[in-house]
Write an enzyme that holds these catalytic residues in place. Structure first.
Site, PDB file in Angstrom:
ATOM      1  N   ASP A  41       0.848  -1.191   0.000  1.00 58.65           N
ATOM      2  CA  ASP A  41       0.000   0.000   0.000  1.00 58.65           C
ATOM      3  C   ASP A  41       0.885   1.242   0.000  1.00 58.65           C
ATOM      4  O   ASP A  41       1.822   1.345   0.785  1.00 58.65           O
ATOM      5  CB  ASP A  41      -0.920   0.008   1.228  1.00 58.65           C
ATOM      6  CG  ASP A  41      -2.095   0.960   1.037  1.00 58.65           C
ATOM      7  OD1 ASP A  41      -2.500   1.196  -0.115  1.00 58.65           O
ATOM      8  OD2 ASP A  41      -2.620   1.462   2.053  1.00 58.65           O
TER       9      ASP A  41
ATOM     10  N   HIS B 155      -4.701  13.838   1.237  1.00 58.99           N
ATOM     11  CA  HIS B 155      -4.896  12.967   2.403  1.00 58.99           C
ATOM     12  C   HIS B 155      -3.684  13.074   3.333  1.00 58.99           C
ATOM     13  O   HIS B 155      -3.831  13.285   4.539  1.00 58.99           O
ATOM     14  CB  HIS B 155      -5.087  11.520   1.939  1.00 58.99           C
ATOM     15  CG  HIS B 155      -5.080  10.504   3.042  1.00 58.99           C
ATOM     16  ND1 HIS B 155      -6.168  10.322   3.879  1.00 58.99           N
ATOM     17  CD2 HIS B 155      -4.126   9.631   3.462  1.00 58.99           C
ATOM     18  CE1 HIS B 155      -5.877   9.367   4.760  1.00 58.99           C
ATOM     19  NE2 HIS B 155      -4.649   8.942   4.532  1.00 58.99           N
TER      20      HIS B 155
ATOM     21  N   GLU C 259     -10.681   3.621   3.652  1.00 56.98           N
ATOM     22  CA  GLU C 259      -9.781   4.427   2.825  1.00 56.98           C
ATOM     23  C   GLU C 259     -10.143   4.191   1.362  1.00 56.98           C
ATOM     24  O   GLU C 259     -10.117   3.054   0.885  1.00 56.98           O
ATOM     25  CB  GLU C 259      -8.304   4.064   3.094  1.00 56.98           C
ATOM     26  CG  GLU C 259      -7.848   4.530   4.471  1.00 56.98           C
ATOM     27  CD  GLU C 259      -6.338   4.485   4.662  1.00 56.98           C
ATOM     28  OE1 GLU C 259      -5.657   3.726   3.954  1.00 56.98           O
ATOM     29  OE2 GLU C 259      -5.853   5.235   5.546  1.00 56.98           O
TER      30      GLU C 259
ATOM     31  N   ASP D 289      -9.081   0.136   1.943  1.00 58.27           N
ATOM     32  CA  ASP D 289      -8.082  -0.259   2.941  1.00 58.27           C
ATOM     33  C   ASP D 289      -8.636   0.110   4.314  1.00 58.27           C
ATOM     34  O   ASP D 289      -8.245   1.108   4.917  1.00 58.27           O
ATOM     35  CB  ASP D 289      -6.777   0.485   2.632  1.00 58.27           C
ATOM     36  CG  ASP D 289      -5.686   0.198   3.636  1.00 58.27           C
ATOM     37  OD1 ASP D 289      -5.724  -0.869   4.272  1.00 58.27           O
ATOM     38  OD2 ASP D 289      -4.790   1.050   3.769  1.00 58.27           O
TER      39      ASP D 289
ATOM     40  N   LYS E  81      -4.538  -2.402  10.001  1.00 60.16           N
ATOM     41  CA  LYS E  81      -4.936  -2.457   8.590  1.00 60.16           C
ATOM     42  C   LYS E  81      -5.032  -3.863   8.012  1.00 60.16           C
ATOM     43  O   LYS E  81      -5.559  -4.020   6.923  1.00 60.16           O
ATOM     44  CB  LYS E  81      -3.941  -1.640   7.761  1.00 60.16           C
ATOM     45  CG  LYS E  81      -4.017  -0.155   8.109  1.00 60.16           C
ATOM     46  CD  LYS E  81      -3.299   0.681   7.125  1.00 60.16           C
ATOM     47  CE  LYS E  81      -3.438   2.161   7.452  1.00 60.16           C
ATOM     48  NZ  LYS E  81      -4.328   2.841   6.513  1.00 60.16           N
TER      49      LYS E  81
HETATM   50 MN    MN Z   1      -4.173   2.798   2.698  1.00 65.25          MN
END
Ligand code: MN
Length: 430
Positions: free
Chosen positions: A124, A131, A196, A230, A250
């Protein structure tokens, strides 16, 4: 970069009537790949191409002889283009294949989709500069972006085993959190569960270990794009992330959309790479090419929709939380990510997934996460039914949607990427 050809012709129509309806995600100009089986059958997965509200069973057409999507993804760009041309010709109005292929069509509503390929590795990135800036400001108001951000594409190795397909239900994660004013951490379900909004870039052909992919060749190693959520537990993240980065915050679940929209299909919707500010550094030479600067970007409209349990019980559909444009969000192109990922010799393999990072636009209502939309949980969102929300609640269904629109081209969609939050597992007895 892929050039336009007869498969992109806006006048092209399909003998599959539903594909010709305005606003359809899957017109004949799209032809995304996915893996399916008859719902509930437990049968082996097969490779299909979405066309209107149908799926073309690709092996039944005789165009391929495998059920292995990763093998198909590893094909050379020329072979991929030839396959796309053959599928397009066979599905086009007036095609001589119509009689033979009619039997290879299945209604999408009767099918269950899987993660579109075997994902061996998942990385990722953090390309969403708005962001990164907004989130950085929450922690470091004076210096939101770390000094490396504009020099090096930031990323971390994620976990592939917990990536599911749209429709995924997952339990709220639990773990360690520590409130800023608490002396010691506590254990329990996450109270700051977030999504996300990302694009997922799927690798086609890989590279041998020790052989970096030059920026000029990086596009040829990209197979296509999905929507990617995510899911992130912000309270777990805040406590665990230093010094090695995200971990349990995550890797409990991530969701992809079922259809990989190919780089060939996206050819009409390319845009210039992110317009850097005058004071920003230029990319180092290994991350820079004229072609990437000119057309390395992707022009995708991205939307986030929410349906709470209360809305579902009342028969109310989802409400849109945000809408933004990927080309205004991503500081690094997909090609730059491929090149950077391999510059040290790391080998990418067919089916590997690269997350773009949260693609928030420059405006507050283009935020790609609740962390931004609620400014760290300080501002509540009021939904049309009067409910207020900060982070995700049990029973919430969060759906990402994406599509490409441009004058002179037929609109294509990425489909949707939905996931539902279930209550946390019972906390083990202390
Ligand atoms: Mn992410």
């Amino acid at each position: 970069m892929n050039t336009l050809n007869q498969t992109h012709d806006p006048k092209l129509r399909s003998w599959v009537a539903s594909a010709n309806q305005g606003g359809c995600d899957f017109p004949i100009q799209n032809l995304p790949f996915g893996r399916f089986r008859t719902a509930g059958s437990g049968a082996a997965l097969r490779i299909g191409v979405a066309i209107g509200d149908q799926v073309l069973d690709l092996r039944s057409t005789g165009l391929i002889h495998t059920d292995d999507m990763n093998a198909l993804m590893a094909a050379s760009p020329l072979d991929r283009q030839a396959l796309r041309a053959a599928i397009s010709a066979g599905l086009a109005e007036g095609s001589g294949q119509q009689g033979a292929w009619q039997g290879a069509l299945l209604a999408q509503s009767a099918l269950e989709m899987a993660v579109p390929c075997h994902i061996g590795d998942y990385t990722d990135f953090y390309t969403g500069i708005h962001h990164a800036t907004t989130v950085g400001k929450l922690f470091r108001p004076d210096n939101p972006l770390m000094p490396n951000y504009k020099w090096v594409p930031i990323g971390y190795h994620g976990r592939a085993s917990s990536i599911g397909v749209s429709g995924q239900h997952f339990k709220r994660p639990q773990g360690q959190t520590k409130a800023p004013d608490a002396a010691v951490p506590s254990f329990g379900p996450s109270k700051r569960l977030d999504y996300e909004l990302e694009l997922g870039y799927f690798i086609g052909r890989g590279n041998a270990l020790g052989e970096p992919i030059p920026i000029q060749e990086a596009e040829q190693h990209l197979f296509g794009v999905t929507l990617f959520n995510d899911w992130s537990a912000r309270d777990l993240q805040a406590w665990e992330y230093q010094p090695l980065g995200p971990f349990l915050a995550k890797n409990f679940a991530s969701t992809v959309s079922p259809w990989i929209v190919t780089m060939e299909a996206l050819a009409p919707f390319r845009s210039a790479a992110y317009a850097r500010d005058a004071g920003d550094p230029q990319p180092l030479p290994y991350l820079d090419s004229a072609a990437d600067r000119e057309a390395g970007g992707l022009d995708v409209v991205l939307e986030v929709w929410l349906q709470t349990a209360q809305m579902r019980a009342a028969g109310q559909g989802s409400v849109r939380l945000t809408r933004g444009l990927s080309k205004q969000a991503a500081y690094w192109t997909a090609a730059q990510l491929v090149t950077h990922h391999t510059v040290n010799g790391c080998n990418l393999q067919p089916g590997d997934l690269l997350g773009s990072g949260t693609l928030s636009g420059p405006k507050p209502d283009e935020a790609g996460s609740l962390l931004e939309l609620t400014l760290g949980g300080k501002n509540q969102i009021t939904l049309p039914n009067g409910e207020s929300h900060t982070f995700l609640e049990d029973g919430d269904t969060l759906t990402l949607r994406g599509y490409c629109e441009r004058a002179g081209a037929v609109r294509i969609g990425l489909g949707e990427c939905a996931g539902t939050v279930l209550p946390a597992v019972a906390t083990p007895a202390a």
